[in-house]
Write a protein that holds these residues in place. Sequence first.
Motif, mmCIF file in Angstrom:
data_model
loop_
_atom_site.group_PDB
_atom_site.id
_atom_site.type_symbol
_atom_site.label_atom_id
_atom_site.label_comp_id
_atom_site.label_asym_id
_atom_site.label_seq_id
_atom_site.Cartn_x
_atom_site.Cartn_y
_atom_site.Cartn_z
ATOM 1 N N TYR A 4 0.840 -1.200 0.000
ATOM 2 C CA TYR A 4 0.000 0.000 0.000
ATOM 3 C C TYR A 4 0.875 1.250 0.000
ATOM 4 C CZ TYR A 4 -3.756 -3.130 1.550
ATOM 5 O OH TYR A 4 -4.664 -4.147 1.657
ATOM 6 N N TYR A 5 0.369 2.287 -0.643
ATOM 7 C CA TYR A 5 1.011 3.602 -0.647
ATOM 8 C C TYR A 5 0.059 4.600 -0.002
ATOM 9 C CZ TYR A 5 4.311 1.532 -3.873
ATOM 10 O OH TYR A 5 5.261 0.728 -4.435
ATOM 11 N N PHE A 6 0.619 5.544 0.755
ATOM 12 C CA PHE A 6 -0.165 6.522 1.505
ATOM 13 C C PHE A 6 0.252 7.925 1.060
ATOM 14 C CE2 PHE A 6 0.296 2.642 3.907
ATOM 15 C CZ PHE A 6 -0.991 2.379 4.335
ATOM 16 N N HIS A 7 -0.531 8.531 0.166
ATOM 17 C CA HIS A 7 -0.223 9.855 -0.379
ATOM 18 C C HIS A 7 -1.011 10.913 0.390
ATOM 19 C CE1 HIS A 7 1.538 7.493 -3.537
ATOM 20 N NE2 HIS A 7 0.367 7.054 -3.956
ATOM 21 N N VAL A 8 -0.329 11.947 0.847
ATOM 22 C CA VAL A 8 -0.949 13.008 1.637
ATOM 23 C C VAL A 8 -1.267 14.195 0.729
ATOM 24 C CG1 VAL A 8 -0.623 14.628 3.547
ATOM 25 C CG2 VAL A 8 0.289 12.301 3.714
ATOM 26 N N ARG A 9 -2.511 14.678 0.814
ATOM 27 C CA ARG A 9 -2.926 15.893 0.112
ATOM 28 C C ARG A 9 -3.324 16.932 1.153
ATOM 29 N NH1 ARG A 9 -7.572 15.447 -2.466
ATOM 30 N NH2 ARG A 9 -8.126 13.374 -1.798
ATOM 31 N N ASN A 10 -2.679 18.100 1.079
ATOM 32 C CA ASN A 10 -3.029 19.184 2.002
ATOM 33 C C ASN A 10 -2.833 20.525 1.305
ATOM 34 O OD1 ASN A 10 -0.261 19.686 2.090
ATOM 35 N ND2 ASN A 10 0.022 18.605 4.017
ATOM 36 N N GLY A 11 -2.850 21.599 2.062
ATOM 37 C CA GLY A 11 -2.756 22.939 1.500
ATOM 38 C C GLY A 11 -1.454 23.225 0.759
ATOM 39 N N GLY A 20 5.910 3.006 0.296
ATOM 40 C CA GLY A 20 4.770 2.175 0.640
ATOM 41 C C GLY A 20 5.097 1.199 1.762
ATOM 42 N N ARG A 21 4.103 0.362 2.089
ATOM 43 C CA ARG A 21 4.264 -0.613 3.171
ATOM 44 C C ARG A 21 3.499 -1.876 2.839
ATOM 45 N NH1 ARG A 21 3.155 1.462 8.953
ATOM 46 N NH2 ARG A 21 4.140 -0.538 9.310
ATOM 47 N N ASP A 22 4.037 -2.993 3.268
ATOM 48 C CA ASP A 22 3.333 -4.263 3.158
ATOM 49 C C ASP A 22 2.455 -4.429 4.391
ATOM 50 O OD1 ASP A 22 4.451 -5.108 0.730
ATOM 51 O OD2 ASP A 22 6.221 -5.900 1.741
ATOM 52 N N LEU A 23 1.177 -4.682 4.151
ATOM 53 C CA LEU A 23 0.220 -4.870 5.238
ATOM 54 C C LEU A 23 -0.700 -6.033 4.896
ATOM 55 C CD1 LEU A 23 -0.578 -1.101 5.754
ATOM 56 C CD2 LEU A 23 0.676 -2.557 7.348
ATOM 57 N N PRO A 24 -1.294 -6.657 5.906
ATOM 58 C CA PRO A 24 -2.086 -7.857 5.652
ATOM 59 C C PRO A 24 -3.361 -7.635 4.848
ATOM 60 C CG PRO A 24 -2.031 -7.353 8.008
ATOM 61 C CD PRO A 24 -1.122 -6.395 7.324
ATOM 62 N N ASP A 25 -4.012 -6.454 5.020
ATOM 63 C CA ASP A 25 -5.289 -6.252 4.329
ATOM 64 C C ASP A 25 -5.671 -4.765 4.337
ATOM 65 O OD1 ASP A 25 -6.309 -5.740 6.939
ATOM 66 O OD2 ASP A 25 -6.911 -7.825 7.166
ATOM 67 N N ASP A 26 -6.812 -4.477 3.693
ATOM 68 C CA ASP A 26 -7.290 -3.096 3.591
ATOM 69 C C ASP A 26 -7.591 -2.482 4.958
ATOM 70 O OD1 ASP A 26 -7.087 -3.491 0.867
ATOM 71 O OD2 ASP A 26 -9.242 -3.388 0.475
ATOM 72 N N GLU A 27 -8.089 -3.280 5.886
ATOM 73 C CA GLU A 27 -8.397 -2.772 7.223
ATOM 74 C C GLU A 27 -7.116 -2.306 7.929
ATOM 75 O OE1 GLU A 27 -10.286 -4.305 11.440
ATOM 76 O OE2 GLU A 27 -10.966 -5.256 9.589
ATOM 77 N N ALA A 28 -6.048 -3.076 7.789
ATOM 78 C CA ALA A 28 -4.766 -2.678 8.383
ATOM 79 C C ALA A 28 -4.242 -1.408 7.718
ATOM 80 C CB ALA A 28 -3.751 -3.807 8.253
ATOM 81 N N ALA A 29 -4.448 -1.281 6.412
ATOM 82 C CA ALA A 29 -4.016 -0.074 5.697
ATOM 83 C C ALA A 29 -4.794 1.141 6.196
ATOM 84 C CB ALA A 29 -4.201 -0.250 4.195
ATOM 85 N N ARG A 30 -6.084 0.974 6.408
ATOM 86 C CA ARG A 30 -6.899 2.076 6.932
ATOM 87 C C ARG A 30 -6.418 2.479 8.334
ATOM 88 N NH1 ARG A 30 -11.435 4.757 5.806
ATOM 89 N NH2 ARG A 30 -12.707 5.516 7.522
ATOM 90 N N GLY A 31 -6.092 1.505 9.163
ATOM 91 C CA GLY A 31 -5.570 1.797 10.500
ATOM 92 C C GLY A 31 -4.261 2.572 10.436
ATOM 93 N N GLU A 32 -3.377 2.197 9.526
ATOM 94 C CA GLU A 32 -2.113 2.913 9.361
ATOM 95 C C GLU A 32 -2.361 4.329 8.865
ATOM 96 O OE1 GLU A 32 1.156 2.031 10.146
ATOM 97 O OE2 GLU A 32 0.010 0.514 11.224
ATOM 98 N N ALA A 33 -3.336 4.492 7.977
ATOM 99 C CA ALA A 33 -3.677 5.822 7.476
ATOM 100 C C ALA A 33 -4.168 6.718 8.610
ATOM 101 C CB ALA A 33 -4.734 5.712 6.386
ATOM 102 N N MET A 34 -5.022 6.174 9.460
ATOM 103 C CA MET A 34 -5.541 6.939 10.593
ATOM 104 C C MET A 34 -4.404 7.376 11.515
ATOM 105 S SD MET A 34 -8.712 7.384 10.270
ATOM 106 C CE MET A 34 -10.358 6.759 10.176
ATOM 107 N N LYS A 35 -3.471 6.459 11.802
ATOM 108 C CA LYS A 35 -2.322 6.811 12.647
ATOM 109 C C LYS A 35 -1.483 7.902 11.991
ATOM 110 C CE LYS A 35 -0.775 2.565 13.453
ATOM 111 N NZ LYS A 35 0.029 1.448 13.987
ATOM 112 N N GLY A 36 -1.298 7.797 10.689
ATOM 113 C CA GLY A 36 -0.513 8.795 9.960
ATOM 114 C C GLY A 36 -1.157 10.173 10.003
ATOM 115 N N ILE A 37 -2.465 10.218 9.770
ATOM 116 C CA ILE A 37 -3.193 11.489 9.826
ATOM 117 C C ILE A 37 -3.076 12.095 11.216
ATOM 118 C CG2 ILE A 37 -5.496 12.533 9.790
ATOM 119 C CD1 ILE A 37 -6.182 10.449 7.548
#
Length: 85
Positions: A4-11, A20-37
């Motif tokens: 998965y890749y996590f691209h940040v869009r802001n001002g 990117g990062r290797d993660l087990p599934d979409d739910e884990a990717a969403r969790g990583e995104a939340m932590k990143g935000i």
Amino acid sequence: MRHYYFHVRNGTGVIRDEEGRDLPDDEAARGEAMKGIRSIISSEAAAGLLDLTGALDIADAQGQLLVTIGFDEAFEIRLPERPAR
């Protein structure tokens, strides 16, 4: 594992995740995104800014956009009630 890749869009524009990062599934990717935000916002909040207008795009290994998560979705926001004027 999926990549998965996590691209940040802001001002300031788009900050592309080139590794990117290797993660087990979409739910884990969403969790990583939340932590990143939350990490981004905590750094900005420490400097006195609370800007929830950005978003984080999660893409797969082929570059296909899977989901966009708004910064505001990473928080439960509570504001004080103000008396009516």
